[in-house]
Design a protein around this motif. Structure first.
Motif, short mmCIF file in Angstrom:
data_model
loop_
_atom_site.label_atom_id
_atom_site.label_comp_id
_atom_site.label_asym_id
_atom_site.label_seq_id
_atom_site.Cartn_x
_atom_site.Cartn_y
_atom_site.Cartn_z
N LYS A 141 0.80 -1.06 0.06
CA LYS A 141 -0.06 0.00 0.02
C LYS A 141 0.93 1.24 0.03
O LYS A 141 1.96 1.27 0.72
N LYS A 142 0.50 2.26 -0.82
CA LYS A 142 1.22 3.46 -1.00
C LYS A 142 0.96 4.20 0.33
O LYS A 142 -0.14 4.44 0.77
N THR A 143 2.21 4.86 0.87
CA THR A 143 1.82 5.54 1.94
C THR A 143 1.13 6.93 1.94
O THR A 143 0.17 7.31 2.68
N ALA A 144 1.47 7.75 1.10
CA ALA A 144 0.87 8.84 0.76
C ALA A 144 1.39 9.30 -0.59
O ALA A 144 2.49 9.04 -1.19
N ASP A 145 0.41 10.37 -1.20
CA ASP A 145 0.83 11.08 -2.41
C ASP A 145 1.83 12.11 -2.03
O ASP A 145 1.60 12.78 -0.89
#
Length: 517
Positions: A141-145
């Motif tokens: 899962k990507k942590t943040a943009d």
């Protein structure tokens, strides 16, 4: 029966590094040298150790703080920590071999001996920001943009405004990077962030290679850090890296052609837009100002004939200077590119509280106003401060970074009642004052040596404040806007600013006054 030779495909160091694009990748046993044991270097080393890499840390300092950081890293599993001037003159081995990777703190110059040795050995060099970008995906899962913000001046204000707007939109957002919180620390926090407002310096951008932000902005450019980058052209080239691989919007300053040229030359993701900000009336694909309102003609469907109201100038506070309006527009363009609604832009600006050390009123005593702008670390920033006041006793000087002061002094000479010079070597500023403001009295403050790495900054500032008080008259402003970096006599610009605030308050206390901050 004859034996059979089995050939194994062992990936090269370059191939292995190319595969390291998430927290979940195989970092175990990677041999890494971390350059620097300050905030960024410590975060990088601590993270890499957690990932299972073999880590050696080097730093030229032998201060008490550096030794304490070294002890902590050894406890958590660093292979070694090497401190002192000799430690940074050569590339150390890790697990008995040359490292696969060097991760450098942003302040380390490319021509520094150890980094130059790594370059000659064809060893990859990343910054802590590059490392953080590669670790942004964890457990799939990507942590943040990322929204990336850089520029010679205004970065911290803009990143704070963007953070406030994002939070007003109900997003879990945090300002990270050069603003103070290392991106690696934010990634490791047990918080599911939606978006980072990322402040990046030219140093951090120099060592970044694969960033791909949702939106990016170069607020402005002026001569700065020429000693580090080798030339003004080198400085501009590193600032321009902010636009590379941008996904949705490259935001630029319509009033400074250099930033537009950066966007034109950038290699961006297909479909990425160029969006300008201006403190004047905006054209299509711009944000700007109309009749006291901040408006958007970039992120609305009917932008050819209409504009969306974002906020009013009153939302920025009383008589906000032009550069603050520009910062607000740049932040608004970034968050609008991310999908934030206009109402949240307004609420974010109303909720935003400016940080310390940026044109910060400290006291008004005996008719004299005292202002702390320690964040003015170059002539461009100092010019914004000086232009805000009529009659100034100017406290200035420090680490000049190879910039010129002639234009700053010539444009503001009529404002100067007196100048108090701090810094170990402020000869360039003194020479500019002699050329362009020969009638203005100049008072150098000698450094107070302590035998430590730096002189006693607090003692220097106390003397500077006392001298300024002697020469300030009713209606004057004593402005501490150094137009130089702080590291020659202080730990940081914040340390310098805090020393100024403390000295002013101590002066008022001795005079038996309660300073009206």
């Amino acid at each position: 029966m004859g034996g059979r030779t089995v050939t194994r495909n062992i990936p090269s160091a370059a191939e292995r590094l190319a595969s390291l694009t998430s927290w979940d990748a195989d970092w175990s046993g990677l041999r890494v040298v971390v350059a620097g044991i300050g905030v960024s270097g410590f975060a990088a080393a601590d993270t890499l150790i957690e990932l299972g890499a073999s880590v050696v840390v080097v730093d030229g300092s032998e201060s008490e703080r550096a030794r304490a950081q070294a002890d902590t890293l050894r406890i958590v599993g660093a292979e070694d920590v090497l401190l002192g001037p000799d430690a940074v003159t050569r590339l150390p081995k890790v697990d008995g071999a040359l490292p696969d990777l060097v991760v450098t703190s942003p302040g380390w110059r490319p021509d520094q001996a150890m980094l130059a040795a790594a370059e000659r050995a064809n060893i990859a060099i990343w910054g802590d920001v590059e490392l953080a970008w590669r670790l942004r995906t964890r457990r799939g899962k990507k942590t943040a943009d990322w929204l990336v913000i850089t520029g010679t001046n205004g970065k911290t204000t803009t990143v704070g405004m963007a953070e406030s707007m994002l939070q007003a939109a109900g997003l879990t957002a945090i300002a990270v990077g050069n603003v103070g919180t290392p991106i690696l620390d934010a990634i490791r926090q047990p918080v599911e962030y939606d978006v980072f407002a990322v402040e990046l310096s030219s140093f951090q951008l120099h060592w970044s290679h694969s960033l791909s932000p949702v939106a990016s902005v170069v607020l402005n450019v002026a001569e700065d850090h020429v000693d580090w980058h080798g030339s003004y052209e080198g400085y501009l080239a590193d600032k321009a890296r902010a636009y590379e691989n941008t996904q949705k919007a490259c935001v630029y300053n319509a009033e400074q052609i250099e930033t537009e040229r950066m966007v034109e030359a950038a290699d961006v993701v297909e479909g990425c837009r160029a969006v300008a900000f201006t403190t004047q009336t905006p054209a299509v694909s711009m944000v700007g100002v109309v009749d006291g309102l901040l408006v958007d003609r970039a992120f609305i469907e009917e932008r050819k004939d209409h504009a969306a109201e974002l906020a009013s100038l009153e939302d920025l506070g009383h008589a906000a200077p032009r550069h603050v309006v520009a910062n607000a527009l740049a932040a608004a363009a970034l968050v609008r590119a991310y999908g934030v609604e206009p109402a949240a832009v307004k609420r974010g600006l109303q909720a935003y509280l400016p940080g310390d050390h940026r044109i910060q009123p400290v006291a008004k005593s005996g008719g004299v106003t005292w202002v702390n702008d320690s964040k003015a670390t170059n002539p461009h920033a100092a010019a914004a401060s000086l232009s805000s006041f009529g009659s100034v006793v100017w406290i200035a000087g420090g680490l000049s970074k190879g910039v010129a002061y002639d234009e700053l002094v010539s444009r503001n000479s009529r404002r100067l009642r007196a100048v108090v010079l701090i810094g170990l070597d402020s000869s360039e500023l003194a020479a500019a004052l002699a050329r362009h403001a020969p009638d203005v009295p100049v008072f150098p403050v000698e450094p107070v040596q302590t035998g430590q790495e730096r002189p006693d900054g607090e003692a220097v500032m106390a003397r500077a404040v006392a001298i300024a008080a002697e020469h300030a008259a009713d209606g004057d402003t004593v402005l501490m806007a150094p137009a130089a970096a702080s590291m020659d006599q202080f730990e940081s610009y914040a340390h310098r600013g805090s020393a100024f605030v403390a000295a002013v308050k101590a002066l008022a206390s001795r005079a038996g006054e309660a300073p009206d901050a």
